[in-house]
Design a protein around this motif. Structure first.
Motif, PDB file in Angstrom:
ATOM      1  N   CYS A  36       0.830  -1.217   0.000  1.00 46.61           N
ATOM      2  CA  CYS A  36       0.000   0.000   0.000  1.00 46.61           C
ATOM      3  C   CYS A  36       0.865   1.268   0.000  1.00 46.61           C
ATOM      4  O   CYS A  36       1.659   1.486   0.906  1.00 46.61           O
ATOM      5  N   PRO A  37       0.722   2.122  -1.024  1.00 44.34           N
ATOM      6  CA  PRO A  37       1.565   3.319  -1.086  1.00 44.34           C
ATOM      7  C   PRO A  37       1.227   4.340   0.006  1.00 44.34           C
ATOM      8  O   PRO A  37       2.097   5.098   0.427  1.00 44.34           O
ATOM      9  N   VAL A  38      -0.014   4.342   0.443  1.00 47.12           N
ATOM     10  CA  VAL A  38      -0.380   5.272   1.514  1.00 47.12           C
ATOM     11  C   VAL A  38       0.269   4.816   2.819  1.00 47.12           C
ATOM     12  O   VAL A  38       0.858   5.614   3.555  1.00 47.12           O
ATOM     13  N   PRO A  47      -4.013  -1.272   5.805  1.00 46.03           N
ATOM     14  CA  PRO A  47      -5.221  -1.971   5.355  1.00 46.03           C
ATOM     15  C   PRO A  47      -5.557  -3.196   6.212  1.00 46.03           C
ATOM     16  O   PRO A  47      -6.712  -3.388   6.596  1.00 46.03           O
ATOM     17  N   CYS A  71      -7.329   6.362   1.867  1.00 50.83           N
ATOM     18  CA  CYS A  71      -7.054   5.450   0.749  1.00 50.83           C
ATOM     19  C   CYS A  71      -7.039   6.245  -0.559  1.00 50.83           C
ATOM     20  O   CYS A  71      -7.916   7.069  -0.792  1.00 50.83           O
ATOM     21  N   SER A  72      -6.042   5.997  -1.398  1.00 52.73           N
ATOM     22  CA  SER A  72      -5.987   6.737  -2.660  1.00 52.73           C
ATOM     23  C   SER A  72      -6.680   5.979  -3.790  1.00 52.73           C
ATOM     24  O   SER A  72      -6.621   6.400  -4.936  1.00 52.73           O
ATOM     25  N   SER A  73      -7.328   4.869  -3.465  1.00 55.63           N
ATOM     26  CA  SER A  73      -8.053   4.073  -4.473  1.00 55.63           C
ATOM     27  C   SER A  73      -7.149   3.611  -5.603  1.00 55.63           C
ATOM     28  O   SER A  73      -7.540   3.650  -6.754  1.00 55.63           O
ATOM     29  N   TYR A  75      -5.996   0.535  -5.960  1.00 59.13           N
ATOM     30  CA  TYR A  75      -6.339  -0.871  -6.262  1.00 59.13           C
ATOM     31  C   TYR A  75      -5.165  -1.845  -6.150  1.00 59.13           C
ATOM     32  O   TYR A  75      -5.280  -3.002  -6.558  1.00 59.13           O
ATOM     33  N   THR A  76      -4.025  -1.383  -5.646  1.00 58.10           N
ATOM     34  CA  THR A  76      -2.871  -2.284  -5.546  1.00 58.10           C
ATOM     35  C   THR A  76      -3.158  -3.446  -4.593  1.00 58.10           C
ATOM     36  O   THR A  76      -2.823  -4.604  -4.876  1.00 58.10           O
ATOM     37  N   CYS A  77      -3.771  -3.138  -3.463  1.00 59.19           N
ATOM     38  CA  CYS A  77      -4.048  -4.162  -2.444  1.00 59.19           C
ATOM     39  C   CYS A  77      -4.830  -5.336  -3.022  1.00 59.19           C
ATOM     40  O   CYS A  77      -4.509  -6.494  -2.774  1.00 59.19           O
ATOM     41  N   PHE A  87      -9.721  -5.098  -1.222  1.00 57.38           N
ATOM     42  CA  PHE A  87      -9.772  -4.234  -0.039  1.00 57.38           C
ATOM     43  C   PHE A  87     -10.319  -2.847  -0.371  1.00 57.38           C
ATOM     44  O   PHE A  87     -11.047  -2.246   0.409  1.00 57.38           O
ATOM     45  N   THR A  88      -9.971  -2.333  -1.555  1.00 56.29           N
ATOM     46  CA  THR A  88     -10.487  -1.019  -1.948  1.00 56.29           C
ATOM     47  C   THR A  88     -12.012  -1.017  -1.877  1.00 56.29           C
ATOM     48  O   THR A  88     -12.623  -0.050  -1.405  1.00 56.29           O
TER      49      THR A  88
HETATM   50  S1  SF4 Z   1      -6.338   1.065  -2.747  1.00 57.74           S
HETATM   51 FE1  SF4 Z   1      -5.378  -0.359  -1.305  1.00 57.74          FE
HETATM   52  S2  SF4 Z   1      -3.177  -0.186  -1.711  1.00 57.74           S
HETATM   53 FE2  SF4 Z   1      -4.166   1.611  -2.625  1.00 57.74          FE
HETATM   54  S3  SF4 Z   1      -4.108   3.222  -1.048  1.00 57.74           S
HETATM   55 FE3  SF4 Z   1      -6.072   2.162  -0.807  1.00 57.74          FE
HETATM   56  S4  SF4 Z   1      -5.639   0.578   0.700  1.00 57.74           S
HETATM   57 FE4  SF4 Z   1      -3.669   1.253  -0.028  1.00 57.74          FE
END
Ligand code: SF4
Ligand code: SF4
Lengths: 164, 291
Positions: A36-38, A47, A71-73, A75-77, A87-88
């Motif tokens: 997660c970049p955040v 997360p 969350c920056s949305s 979608y990496t998670c 998770f998003t």
């Molecule tokens: S979408 Fe997932 S990986 Fe991306 S910022 Fe939100 S929680 Fe973190």
């Protein structure tokens, strides 16, 4: 944590929201957190920790936490989760519940009001259309009535109607 | 070849260089973009707090595309992703589709599965193809190097994209850059998120996400970063100065839209692709292409 503050129904409530069902299969591996970049910038945003707290039924802590709005949305998670948890989407379900209980940041309400007023996020005035015309681009319009109908927000007196 | 253009909220107000170059490129490639003034927001801005209504708004756009009998192409990755996700969701969930249709009925619209909603770049890749695009190039961008910024919603969620591209190893934008004769640069932070999704909630956090990538590209010294999304653009171009200031450093990484590059390769002038409107200008490129 006081156990009698826990709400075992919370995870079912999340699972019943669109996109929320994935919470049931999370096994806590933290693959999501690792990428997660955040979280990389804000260690307090994690997360897996959010999902564990939700599974434990820490309803109020989760819904009132300002962290869920970070969350920056990206979608990496969801791409790296071995269990197929998106998770998003689970977090969107949580944020939707939080919003219904009055925990949304003010920007959420303002967004809905702007859409009901303008039918778009950014206002279109003559100025915008003049700039567009100079470049040979066709005019754009504001047609808010569909959005008022969908959102159930009546047009305001002063600037009501099909502004164009 | 025809498609319905989904401009969204941001592009027609803040990113006229993107819109202009996209329209010109389509024209040059024989793709007719149809406008419908009733199309507006995709619903994405509401999703975090109210995904029920966000879905109805997205479905409204899909229903409008269906009324035109055309695929729906968006310039913004958030719009494209939201519309494609809505189509994916509703096509697989007839109960949700019925619920949405109850809300659309008073508007005289009806959602039915099967609408193709996609990003303009994917549309060009799939319907025109890299080889055909390359064949129409009249000017070479050889000698320039560009860093493609794919952005998250252009690549993910992968199930919505249907296996078109591996989000862990994306290639499509690099292929389009290479089609102009320029070099597409790969670098460690290639897939980093722009941070735009959290700009409203936490400007500093958003800035540190974009800043790390900007610093890396500044050190690499590319001709420009290449975008396909106005939200990524807000972070990398609009916020660039503020981010550098907060990082206590100075960098100037020029930012262009991929349609601007393609346009130059197709023989359009810097003015025709709106390069004058770029805020962090790719000076070398403008100099090389002005008559
Ligand atoms: S979408 Fe997932 S990986 Fe991306 S910022 Fe939100 S929680 Fe973190
Ligand atoms: S990667 Fe998936 S299974 Fe592992 S903690 Fe995150 S959501 Fe749960």
């Amino acid at each position: 944590m006081r156990l009698n503050d826990c709400d075992p129904g919370f995870k079912h409530q999340i699972a019943a929201e669109p996109g929320g069902a994935g919470i049931r299969v999370c096994f806590g591996c933290a693959a999501c957190s690792a990428r997660c970049p955040v979280g990389a910038n804000r260690p307090e945003y994690d997360p897996r920790r959010i999902i564990r707290a939700a599974l434990l039924g820490q309803r109020e802590e989760v819904l009132a936490s300002p962290l869920i709005w970070l969350c920056s949305s990206c979608y990496t998670c969801g791409e790296v989760c071995p269990q197929g948890v998106r998770f998003t989407d689970v977090l969107t379900a949580i944020k939707n519940l939080a919003a219904r209980e009055g925990h949304a940041p003010p920007s959420a309400r303002i967004t809905a009001e702007l859409l009901a007023k303008q039918g778009r996020l950014l206002e279109i005035t003559e100025f915008e259309n003049e700039k567009r015309a100079e470049l040979g681009l066709p005019p754009v319009e504001q047609r808010p009535s569909d959005f008022q109908s969908i959102l159930g927000i009546a047009p305001q007196e002063q600037d009501a109607g099909e502004g164009a | 070849m025809k498609a319905l253009l989904f401009l969204g909220c941001t592009v027609p107000v803040r990113n006229l260089n993107y819109e202009l170059s996209a329209r010109k490129v389509c024209q040059a490639l024989g793709v007719e973009l149809v406008d419908d003034p009733a199309l507006a927001c995709c619903g994405y801005p509401l999703k975090g707090s109210d995904q029920g209504h966000a879905l109805v708004i997205a479905a409204r756009a899909l229903a409008q595309a269906r009324a035109h009998g055309l695929p729906l192409v968006a310039l913004c990755s958030a719009c494209a992703g939201t519309l494609a996700e809505a189509e994916h969701h509703l096509a697989h969930d007839p109960i949700a589709a019925e619920a949405v249709n109850k809300e659309l009925e008073p508007l005289g619209l009806r959602y039915e599965p099967g609408v193709k909603a996609t990003h303009l770049m994917r549309f060009l890749l799939n319907e025109v193809g890299v080889e055909a695009i390359q064949a129409k190039m009249t000017k070479s961008l050889e000698g320039f190097s560009f860093a493609p910024h794919y952005g998250c919603h252009y690549l993910k969620p992968s199930e919505v994209l249907g296996g078109l591209e591996d989000p862990e190893n994306p290639q499509s934008l690099a292929r389009l850059i290479a089609a102009t004769g320029a070099e597409a640069v790969n670098h460690p932070r290639l897939k980093d998120c722009c941070g735009g999704g959290v700009l409203g909630a936490d400007e500093e956090l958003a800035g540190s996400l974009a800043g790390a990538k900007l610093a890396e590209l500044d050190a690499l010294g590319v001709t420009a970063m290449v975008m396909v999304c106005p939200f990524c653009n807000v972070m990398f171009e609009g916020q660039q100065k503020a981010i550098a200031k907060r990082m206590d450093t100075k960098f100037k990484v020029p930012v262009v839209y991929l349609t601007q590059l393609l346009g130059l390769g197709l023989g359009l002038s810097p003015d025709e692709v709106g390069l004058k409107l770029n805020r962090v200008k790719p000076k070398e490129l403008i100099k090389a292409f002005k008559e």
